[in-house]
Design a protein around this motif. Structure first.
Motif, PDB file in Angstrom:
ATOM      1  N   LYS A  35       9.253 -49.828  -1.224  1.00 19.61           N
ATOM      2  CA  LYS A  35       8.436 -51.027  -1.004  1.00 19.61           C
ATOM      3  C   LYS A  35       7.241 -50.726  -0.121  1.00 19.61           C
ATOM      4  CE  LYS A  35      12.029 -54.394  -1.833  1.00 19.61           C
ATOM      5  NZ  LYS A  35      13.271 -54.900  -1.322  1.00 19.61           N
ATOM      6  N   LYS A  41       2.410 -54.359  -4.944  1.00 18.58           N
ATOM      7  CA  LYS A  41       3.322 -54.729  -6.035  1.00 18.58           C
ATOM      8  C   LYS A  41       4.414 -55.665  -5.517  1.00 18.58           C
ATOM      9  CE  LYS A  41       6.248 -52.744  -9.622  1.00 18.58           C
ATOM     10  NZ  LYS A  41       6.793 -51.514 -10.198  1.00 18.58           N
ATOM     11  N   VAL A  42       4.958 -55.362  -4.353  1.00 18.94           N
ATOM     12  CA  VAL A  42       6.002 -56.199  -3.758  1.00 18.94           C
ATOM     13  C   VAL A  42       5.428 -57.575  -3.409  1.00 18.94           C
ATOM     14  CG1 VAL A  42       7.657 -56.422  -1.860  1.00 18.94           C
ATOM     15  CG2 VAL A  42       7.229 -54.186  -2.881  1.00 18.94           C
ATOM     16  N   PHE A  45       5.179 -59.527  -6.547  1.00 20.60           N
ATOM     17  CA  PHE A  45       6.521 -59.958  -6.964  1.00 20.60           C
ATOM     18  C   PHE A  45       6.984 -61.147  -6.129  1.00 20.60           C
ATOM     19  CE2 PHE A  45      11.247 -59.234  -6.756  1.00 20.60           C
ATOM     20  CZ  PHE A  45      11.515 -59.636  -8.060  1.00 20.60           C
ATOM     21  N   ASP A  48       5.148 -64.210  -7.259  1.00 17.98           N
ATOM     22  CA  ASP A  48       5.728 -64.731  -8.506  1.00 17.98           C
ATOM     23  C   ASP A  48       7.038 -65.479  -8.267  1.00 17.98           C
ATOM     24  OD1 ASP A  48       3.602 -63.598  -9.848  1.00 17.98           O
ATOM     25  OD2 ASP A  48       4.754 -61.848 -10.558  1.00 17.98           O
ATOM     26  N   LEU A  49       7.790 -65.055  -7.260  1.00 22.04           N
ATOM     27  CA  LEU A  49       9.066 -65.717  -6.947  1.00 22.04           C
ATOM     28  C   LEU A  49       8.870 -67.008  -6.156  1.00 22.04           C
ATOM     29  CD1 LEU A  49      11.263 -62.646  -5.912  1.00 22.04           C
ATOM     30  CD2 LEU A  49      11.444 -63.998  -8.008  1.00 22.04           C
ATOM     31  N   ALA A  58       6.581 -59.520   2.416  1.00 21.63           N
ATOM     32  CA  ALA A  58       6.739 -58.212   1.772  1.00 21.63           C
ATOM     33  C   ALA A  58       6.726 -57.104   2.823  1.00 21.63           C
ATOM     34  CB  ALA A  58       5.642 -57.991   0.731  1.00 21.63           C
ATOM     35  N   ALA A  96      15.187 -63.695  -6.806  1.00 23.43           N
ATOM     36  CA  ALA A  96      15.063 -62.637  -7.816  1.00 23.43           C
ATOM     37  C   ALA A  96      16.326 -62.440  -8.650  1.00 23.43           C
ATOM     38  CB  ALA A  96      14.686 -61.320  -7.141  1.00 23.43           C
TER      39      ALA A  96
END
Length: 152
Positions: A35, A41-42, A45, A48-49, A58, A96
């Motif tokens: 991570k 990227k994290v 993500f 998005d969550l 993150a 997730a």
């Protein structure tokens, strides 16, 4: 014969928390490292969550997993890091891994990695780091009359 078996298992009881800390700690350290290598990227993500403050969370979770994993490996602040990482696993189960957990529950919840990690982390919070840990030696050195790492 039963006495011999109990003596042997009693003598090897130190292995349970040690192996749990090593395996779980290494798992978190490795994922935290990954991570930290790709925080963007994290962050995406987490966005998005729907996790609030995705960039800050993150970075926090990546650092917690990286350093918390190391601390679990060495048995330093075991109960604290196991608790913090447990909270992280609860969030993972609610976000997730929610669909997988619901699909696998009740027959196979341990097929969901975050649930299995959560079980081991809760056990470490309650049981402690065991006698082969920095926590144990610090408690002895400081003369604390606690059961840190001891099992009776």
């Amino acid at each position: 014969m039963a006495g011999l078996g109990l003596s042997i298992t009693g003598a090897l009881a130190f292995l349970a928390p040690l192996l749990t800390r090593l395996v779980v700690g290494f798992g978190f350290h490795a994922t935290g490292h990954g991570k930290l290598q790709n925080l963007q990227k994290v962050t995406g993500f987490f966005t998005d969550l729907g996790i609030p403050f995705p960039a800050a969370n993150a970075a926090f979770i990546a650092g917690l997993e990286f350093f918390g994993g190391l601390c679990l490996i060495f048995g330093l602040g075991t109960r604290i890091f196991a608790f913090l990482l447990s909270c992280s696993m609860v969030v993972a189960l609610l976000t997730a891994d929610k669909a997988d957990f619901i699909k696998k529950f009740p027959p196979d919840p341990t097929d969901v990695a975050s649930f299995t990690y959560l079980l081991f982390l809760i056990w470490l919070v309650l049981y402690g780091p065991g006698p082969i840990s920095i926590d144990y030696f610090l408690s002895k050195w400081l003369g604390l009359n606690s059961r840190t790492g001891e099992s009776k």
